[in-house]
Design a protein around this motif. Structure first.
Motif, mmCIF file in Angstrom:
data_model
loop_
_atom_site.group_PDB
_atom_site.id
_atom_site.type_symbol
_atom_site.label_atom_id
_atom_site.label_comp_id
_atom_site.label_asym_id
_atom_site.label_seq_id
_atom_site.Cartn_x
_atom_site.Cartn_y
_atom_site.Cartn_z
ATOM 1 N N VAL A 1 -0.491 -5.701 -1.949
ATOM 2 C CA VAL A 1 -1.554 -6.270 -2.784
ATOM 3 C C VAL A 1 -1.976 -5.276 -3.864
ATOM 4 C CG1 VAL A 1 -3.950 -7.065 -2.809
ATOM 5 C CG2 VAL A 1 -2.396 -7.822 -1.009
ATOM 6 N N LEU A 2 -2.120 -4.016 -3.489
ATOM 7 C CA LEU A 2 -2.544 -3.007 -4.461
ATOM 8 C C LEU A 2 -1.498 -2.821 -5.558
ATOM 9 C CD1 LEU A 2 -4.234 -0.346 -2.150
ATOM 10 C CD2 LEU A 2 -5.330 -1.966 -3.689
ATOM 11 N N SER A 3 -0.246 -2.984 -5.196
ATOM 12 C CA SER A 3 0.810 -2.896 -6.205
ATOM 13 C C SER A 3 0.638 -4.010 -7.235
ATOM 14 C CB SER A 3 2.184 -3.001 -5.538
ATOM 15 O OG SER A 3 3.203 -2.947 -6.507
ATOM 16 N N GLU A 4 0.245 -5.200 -6.750
ATOM 17 C CA GLU A 4 0.055 -6.341 -7.652
ATOM 18 C C GLU A 4 -1.144 -6.147 -8.571
ATOM 19 O OE1 GLU A 4 -0.189 -10.006 -5.577
ATOM 20 O OE2 GLU A 4 1.660 -9.707 -4.450
ATOM 21 N N VAL A 5 -2.130 -5.395 -8.112
ATOM 22 C CA VAL A 5 -3.348 -5.237 -8.919
ATOM 23 C C VAL A 5 -3.385 -3.872 -9.621
ATOM 24 C CG1 VAL A 5 -4.710 -6.875 -7.597
ATOM 25 C CG2 VAL A 5 -4.674 -4.481 -6.881
ATOM 26 N N GLY A 6 -2.206 -3.369 -9.973
ATOM 27 C CA GLY A 6 -2.152 -2.191 -10.832
ATOM 28 C C GLY A 6 -2.161 -0.859 -10.129
ATOM 29 N N MET A 7 -1.857 -0.848 -8.824
ATOM 30 C CA MET A 7 -1.780 0.429 -8.109
ATOM 31 C C MET A 7 -0.444 0.493 -7.363
ATOM 32 S SD MET A 7 -5.720 0.578 -6.657
ATOM 33 C CE MET A 7 -5.525 2.173 -5.836
ATOM 34 N N ALA B 1 -3.259 7.658 -4.087
ATOM 35 C CA ALA B 1 -3.141 6.685 -5.181
ATOM 36 C C ALA B 1 -1.930 6.964 -6.062
ATOM 37 C CB ALA B 1 -4.413 6.698 -6.024
ATOM 38 N N ASN B 2 -1.445 8.192 -6.024
ATOM 39 C CA ASN B 2 -0.403 8.582 -6.972
ATOM 40 C C ASN B 2 0.889 8.985 -6.266
ATOM 41 O OD1 ASN B 2 -2.251 8.377 -9.244
ATOM 42 N ND2 ASN B 2 -3.204 10.240 -8.406
ATOM 43 N N LYS B 3 1.971 8.780 -6.952
ATOM 44 C CA LYS B 3 3.284 9.119 -6.411
ATOM 45 C C LYS B 3 3.355 10.619 -6.137
ATOM 46 C CE LYS B 3 7.908 7.367 -7.156
ATOM 47 N NZ LYS B 3 8.799 6.657 -8.096
ATOM 48 N N GLY B 4 3.749 10.969 -4.919
ATOM 49 C CA GLY B 4 3.868 12.377 -4.560
ATOM 50 C C GLY B 4 2.538 13.056 -4.285
ATOM 51 N N GLY B 5 1.436 12.277 -4.391
ATOM 52 C CA GLY B 5 0.119 12.861 -4.148
ATOM 53 C C GLY B 5 -0.128 13.072 -2.665
#
Length: 553
Positions: free
Chosen positions: A381-387, A416-420
């Motif tokens: 869901v978060l991927s769909e809403v810009g995350m 929230a971030n890639k590799g974070g």
């Protein structure tokens, strides 16, 4: 679901009555138009404390009334427990009087704010930006996991067993503490008890002993007087009995001379019989009188013992000493039986722990099994809403401690971030991100729980464009299983509503008032176009608005 809402004399609202349907309802309007006033009125219905400043006209009372369809909410037990009439269409009314006094009613029955608040929690969930902070609360996170895990029945059983365990534990501690104190006093209490028991106390004993003592201590004086009494009664020449016998003979002779003489003769006979009996008893007393120094000493010793016990226990009566003896016997007996009681409770506690542990293991297993589903849904869901790079790390760790919902501790970490790196939500998620995470969670809960009506108050703050469209789609999907309201400034979200209401201000006779109306399809096009491009609506904005309204999902 919320069916109707009536507001009178509240804030900027003179009078407002509106009806709602199921599905997704979008509420729009300019900043300051009164959307927050609407939420404030609904909050009163849900049990929020009243504020006198909320009254528009201070000379009249403020009334907020709502009708809810509650047939499918399984609330019959709540209504029965609170002595309320259960109605499928339940009416809740709140009144604020000019004096500042507040009253609440459920189906016309007066209720306290606590009762109203308890019912309100099961009818409407108002999700504001402030409530987003609930996401960071460990208890809420557990509720989400347990909903997905289907742990309701297990948790209910666990809670009942935990309550019993805690009660047993308190009883055991109370007994152990009592034993520690009782052991200190046991020897002294036993001594006092034996002392009282050895006295062989009985009711009336003291008076009897005191009388015996007085007789034994004054036997010579008593003997002299009794002997004298026998002489007075029985002396042959001048004794009382001799004189009465002579009187008896005289009046026997006179009895045939009239009833008066006969009656006197009868009375003298009665006196003679009584006095003769007295004479016999006095003789017996004389025969029983005998000096007995040993008995006198024994009686005196018993009396002194009783006097000493009365003084020691600060009482005046034998009955009071017997009460002290009974209390001491109970204390000593209880102390002697404590060990067996403690062992019984310890055994019960151990069995209860085993039961709790078994339930906690099942709860833990269900939670562990549900985590992949929870993570997958949230991240999708978060991927769909810009995350798109949002990731969760969720772990339930078994401990030795009994919590209200099992024996697990929860780590609900987010990146929230890639590799974070992963960290607690409150430390790494922004307000906008938290809002989107909450929406994802609510959409998931809607699949596993029968949620009440939900109101999203500008949950889309901080997002725009395609993300806001996705958020609108998610809310619309949720509304297929429940009634959903969204208060929004975004046309993409508003367009997903099955119906749309506009909140606006108008001036009537120099007085500003907030109003609310359901928009027609044409009015929706105009409103959404205004939201897209401002008051000067362009043809492209109108075209865009129509396009948005055509794409519900």
């Amino acid at each position: 679901m919320l069916g109707t809402l009536t507001i009178k004399n509240f804030a900027l609202i003179d009078h407002l009555q509106v009806s709602f349907e199921n599905g997704l309802t979008a509420i729009t309007g300019e900043t300051g138009a009164g959307k927050s006033i609407l939420l404030g009125a609904i909050s009163l219905i849900l049990g929020k404390r009243a504020d006198l400043s909320s009254i528009k006209n201070s000379d009249e009372k403020c009334v907020v009334e709502a009708t809810f369809a509650i047939e499918n909410y399984q609330l019959q037990d709540f209504f029965k427990a609170n002595d309320l009439d259960f109605e499928k269409q339940t009416i809740i009314r709140r009144e604020i009087l000019p004096s500042g006094k507040s009253r609440a009613f459920i189906n016309d029955t007066p209720v306290t704010l606590d009762v109203l608040s308890s019912l309100g929690e099961q009818l409407v969930d108002i999700h504001s930006q402030h409530q987003t902070l609930q996401l960071t609360d460990n208890n809420f996170q557990f509720q989400v996991i347990d909903a997905v895990a289907g742990n309701d029945a297990l948790l209910k059983d666990y809670a009942e067993k935990l309550a019993l365990y805690q009660t047993t534990k308190k009883e055991l501690k109370k007994l152990v503490d009592f034993q520690q104190e009782a052991d200190k006093e046991y020897d002294y209490n036993s001594f006092l008890l034996k002392e009282l028991e050895s006295a062989n106390l009985k009711e009336g004993m003291l008076e009897e002993l005191e009388a015996t003592y007085e007789q034994l201590n004054n036997v010579e004086e008593i003997s002299e007087n009794v002997s004298h009494a026998l002489q007075v009664l029985g002396e042959e020449q001048m004794g009382t009995l001799s004189g009465l016998n002579e009187l008896k003979a005289i009046f026997n002779k006179l009895s045939h001379f009239g009833t008066s003489y006969k009656e006197l003769s009868t009375r003298i006979q009665s006196v003679l019989i009584e006095l003769d009996d007295v004479y016999v008893e006095v003789q017996q007393l004389e025969e029983g009188l005998e000096a007995d120094p040993q008995q006198l000493e024994e009686v005196n010793a018993k009396l002194q013992l009783i006097y000493s016990l009365q003084k020691k226990h600060n009482v005046m009566e034998i009955s009071s000493l017997l009460e002290v003896q009974a209390a001491l016997a109970e204390k000593v007996s209880k102390t002697e039986n404590l060990e067996a009681e403690i062992k019984t409770l310890q055994s019960a506690l151990q069995k209860q722990e085993e039961t709790l542990d078994a339930l906690a293991v099942k709860i833990h297993q269900q939670r562990t099994k549900s985590i992949p589903t929870l993570k997958s849904h949230l991240e999708s869901v978060l991927s769909e809403v810009g995350m798109p790079n949002a990731k969760f790390q969720i772990d339930v760790i078994t401990t030795e401690k009994y919590f209200a919902n099992g024996k697990d501790e929860l780590q609900f970490l987010f990146s929230a971030n890639k590799g974070g790196s992963f960290n607690e939500l409150k430390k790494v998620a922004s307000g906008g991100e938290l809002s989107r995470i909450m929406l994802a969670i609510k959409s998931l809960l809607a699949q596993y729980m029968h949620l009440p009506t939900i109101m999203f108050d500008e949950i889309d703050t901080g997002v725009s464009g395609e993300v806001s469209t996705k958020m609108g789609v998610i809310m619309h999907q949720m509304s297929k299983k429940m009634q959903v309201f969204t208060i929004t400034h975004l046309p993409q979200v508003a367009s997903k509503g099955d119906v749309q209401y506009k909140v606006f201000k108008e001036d009537i006779n120099g007085v500003t008032s907030s109003q609310m109306k359901q928009l027609t399809e044409e009015e929706r096009v105009q409103e959404i176009a205004t939201m897209l491009g401002g008051k000067d609506v362009s043809s492209s904005a109108l075209a865009h608005a129509k396009e948005l309204l055509l794409k519900k999902v």
